[in-house]
Design a protein around this motif. Structure first.
Motif, PDB file in Angstrom:
ATOM      1  N   MET A 135      41.745  47.659  32.748  1.00  0.00           N
ATOM      2  CA  MET A 135      41.456  48.396  33.976  1.00  0.00           C
ATOM      3  C   MET A 135      42.188  47.724  35.140  1.00  0.00           C
ATOM      4  N   GLY A 136      42.990  48.501  35.842  1.00  0.00           N
ATOM      5  CA  GLY A 136      43.805  47.931  36.902  1.00  0.00           C
ATOM      6  C   GLY A 136      43.160  47.925  38.271  1.00  0.00           C
ATOM      7  N   ASN A 137      42.048  48.664  38.437  1.00  0.00           N
ATOM      8  CA  ASN A 137      41.430  48.753  39.773  1.00  0.00           C
ATOM      9  C   ASN A 137      39.927  48.486  39.708  1.00  0.00           C
ATOM     10  N   TYR A 138      39.530  47.475  38.946  1.00  0.00           N
ATOM     11  CA  TYR A 138      38.117  47.110  38.837  1.00  0.00           C
ATOM     12  C   TYR A 138      37.721  46.384  40.122  1.00  0.00           C
ATOM     13  N   LYS A 139      36.973  47.050  40.977  1.00  0.00           N
ATOM     14  CA  LYS A 139      36.622  46.455  42.267  1.00  0.00           C
ATOM     15  C   LYS A 139      35.166  46.724  42.611  1.00  0.00           C
ATOM     16  N   ILE A 140      34.600  45.825  43.423  1.00  0.00           N
ATOM     17  CA  ILE A 140      33.232  45.968  43.922  1.00  0.00           C
ATOM     18  C   ILE A 140      33.234  45.683  45.425  1.00  0.00           C
ATOM     19  N   SER A 141      32.215  46.194  46.116  1.00  0.00           N
ATOM     20  CA  SER A 141      32.113  45.978  47.565  1.00  0.00           C
ATOM     21  C   SER A 141      30.791  45.304  47.894  1.00  0.00           C
ATOM     22  N   VAL A 142      30.826  44.364  48.833  1.00  0.00           N
ATOM     23  CA  VAL A 142      29.619  43.677  49.301  1.00  0.00           C
ATOM     24  C   VAL A 142      29.573  43.808  50.824  1.00  0.00           C
ATOM     25  N   ILE A 143      28.500  44.402  51.343  1.00  0.00           N
ATOM     26  CA  ILE A 143      28.384  44.637  52.773  1.00  0.00           C
ATOM     27  C   ILE A 143      27.010  44.194  53.264  1.00  0.00           C
ATOM     28  N   GLY A 144      26.814  44.227  54.584  1.00  0.00           N
ATOM     29  CA  GLY A 144      25.530  43.857  55.156  1.00  0.00           C
ATOM     30  C   GLY A 144      25.507  42.403  55.594  1.00  0.00           C
ATOM     31  N   GLU A 145      24.367  41.742  55.375  1.00  0.00           N
ATOM     32  CA  GLU A 145      24.159  40.381  55.864  1.00  0.00           C
ATOM     33  C   GLU A 145      24.773  39.334  54.925  1.00  0.00           C
ATOM     34  N   VAL A 146      26.100  39.331  54.866  1.00  0.00           N
ATOM     35  CA  VAL A 146      26.857  38.306  54.153  1.00  0.00           C
ATOM     36  C   VAL A 146      27.912  37.750  55.106  1.00  0.00           C
ATOM     37  N   ASN A 147      28.407  36.558  54.792  1.00  0.00           N
ATOM     38  CA  ASN A 147      29.344  35.898  55.703  1.00  0.00           C
ATOM     39  C   ASN A 147      30.745  36.498  55.679  1.00  0.00           C
ATOM     40  N   GLY A 148      31.113  37.133  54.569  1.00  0.00           N
ATOM     41  CA  GLY A 148      32.450  37.720  54.485  1.00  0.00           C
ATOM     42  C   GLY A 148      32.440  39.043  53.752  1.00  0.00           C
ATOM     43  N   PRO A 149      31.896  40.099  54.364  1.00  0.00           N
ATOM     44  CA  PRO A 149      31.826  41.405  53.682  1.00  0.00           C
ATOM     45  C   PRO A 149      33.225  41.941  53.374  1.00  0.00           C
ATOM     46  N   GLY A 150      33.302  42.733  52.300  1.00  0.00           N
ATOM     47  CA  GLY A 150      34.590  43.323  51.954  1.00  0.00           C
ATOM     48  C   GLY A 150      34.581  43.907  50.555  1.00  0.00           C
ATOM     49  N   THR A 151      35.741  44.400  50.154  1.00  0.00           N
ATOM     50  CA  THR A 151      35.947  44.948  48.805  1.00  0.00           C
ATOM     51  C   THR A 151      36.788  43.950  48.018  1.00  0.00           C
ATOM     52  N   PHE A 152      36.357  43.657  46.796  1.00  0.00           N
ATOM     53  CA  PHE A 152      36.991  42.604  46.004  1.00  0.00           C
ATOM     54  C   PHE A 152      37.427  43.147  44.642  1.00  0.00           C
ATOM     55  N   THR A 153      38.665  42.818  44.249  1.00  0.00           N
ATOM     56  CA  THR A 153      39.180  43.210  42.940  1.00  0.00           C
ATOM     57  C   THR A 153      38.825  42.129  41.918  1.00  0.00           C
ATOM     58  N   PRO A 169      36.037  58.198  36.013  1.00  0.00           N
ATOM     59  CA  PRO A 169      37.070  58.962  36.710  1.00  0.00           C
ATOM     60  C   PRO A 169      37.685  58.144  37.842  1.00  0.00           C
ATOM     61  N   LYS A 170      38.992  58.324  38.034  1.00  0.00           N
ATOM     62  CA  LYS A 170      39.790  57.642  39.064  1.00  0.00           C
ATOM     63  C   LYS A 170      40.104  56.191  38.716  1.00  0.00           C
ATOM     64  N   ASP A 171      39.708  55.734  37.507  1.00  0.00           N
ATOM     65  CA  ASP A 171      40.129  54.398  37.073  1.00  0.00           C
ATOM     66  C   ASP A 171      41.623  54.413  36.784  1.00  0.00           C
ATOM     67  N   LEU A 172      42.266  53.287  37.023  1.00  0.00           N
ATOM     68  CA  LEU A 172      43.674  53.113  36.654  1.00  0.00           C
ATOM     69  C   LEU A 172      43.732  52.232  35.421  1.00  0.00           C
ATOM     70  N   LEU A 173      44.296  52.762  34.345  1.00  0.00           N
ATOM     71  CA  LEU A 173      44.338  52.036  33.081  1.00  0.00           C
ATOM     72  C   LEU A 173      45.773  51.663  32.712  1.00  0.00           C
TER      73      LEU A 173
END
Length: 260
Positions: free
Chosen positions: A138-156, A53-57
């Motif tokens: 899929m037009g909005n395939y994204k993942i998020s990396v947070i916490g103890e990393v050098n460049g946290p963020g959401t990536f497509t 749900p909420k995927d953009l195809l």
């Protein structure tokens, strides 16, 4: 005597340093074990993302032999400022459905991209003399990396496939304070069920884990170690005490000035 005393003082620090290093490298095995693990991974079924749900195809129907018959099944495209046409996207609703031209409501939730293409293709076959071509992306395939990393963020992710180490690379890798054997993966599947999984990136078996490849909207959280937590507390306490002392000095100066 002084040299011996210095060695005894530094010895615990050296031991802690060596012990801490053991927790830093990923995939802690020899090359032969890694090669054996790689062979078993190749034997596994390749990962394919499932529609949620909420995927953009983007769904494009084409038929080289009968191009005019394919036109009603494609949403009208709009021309951009550069003159190129853009493909319209379908939003998957909470029930996993999309409204498709002519066919109406079709259920794609939980299907892989390949399964969705076959499903739509089978629906369209009766309306073509030759087999149509259906392409789903899929037009909005994204993942998020947070916490103890050098460049946290959401990536497509444009190719709809990313593993844990690739995700960490996108985020600039872990800092030295990140715990390699206690990485949290937060995931929600196409039914809305949420789960939190603990991953050990020191273990080579992570290569065979069903969580090795990330799904769209996954969140990877790298937890900090005790050293970072203590440092954070010290920094906060230092700031508070510095503020208090500064305030007291200012008040004392004010009182002395008034007394004069």
């Amino acid at each position: 005597m002084k040299k011996r005393s210095l060695i005894f003082l530094l010895l615990p620090l050296l031991l802690v340093g060596c012990q801490s290093y053991k927790k830093v490298p990923y995939l802690q095995d020899d090359l032969q074990q890694i090669a054996m693990a790689d062979t078993s991974v190749r034997d596994m079924t390749l990962y394919d993302a499932r529609i949620m749900p909420k995927d953009l195809l983007t769904i494009v129907v084409s038929c080289p032999e009968e191009p005019t018959l394919a036109e009603p099944f494609n949403l009208a495209t709009s021309a951009s400022s550069e003159g190129a046409s853009s493909v319209s996207e379908y939003l998957v609703d909470n029930n996993g459905n999309v409204e498709f031209p002519t066919l109406g409501t079709i259920h794609l939730g939980g299907l892989t991209k390949g399964e969705a293409e076959k499903y739509i293709k089978d629906k369209l076959k009766p309306q073509f003399r030759t087999s149509p071509i259906v392409t789903v992306r899929m037009g909005n395939y994204k993942i998020s990396v947070i916490g103890e990393v050098n460049g946290p963020g959401t990536f497509t992710v444009s190719n709809e496939k990313v593993n844990i180490f690739e995700a960490l690379a996108m985020a600039g890798d872990m800092t030295i304070y990140g715990i390699r054997d206690n990485v949290k993966l937060i995931r929600e599947d196409h039914t809305g069920k949420r789960e939190i999984v603990t991953l050990n990136l020191n273990d080579r078996n992570i290569l065979q884990s069903p969580y090795y490849y990330l799904q769209q909207n996954d969140i990877l959280y790298v937890t900090p170690n005790k050293t970072k937590a203590k440092t954070s507390n010290i920094s906060s306490s230092t700031t508070i005490w510095f503020t208090v002392v500064t305030t007291l000095v200012s008040l004392a100066s004010l009182i002395i000035s008034i007394a004069k």
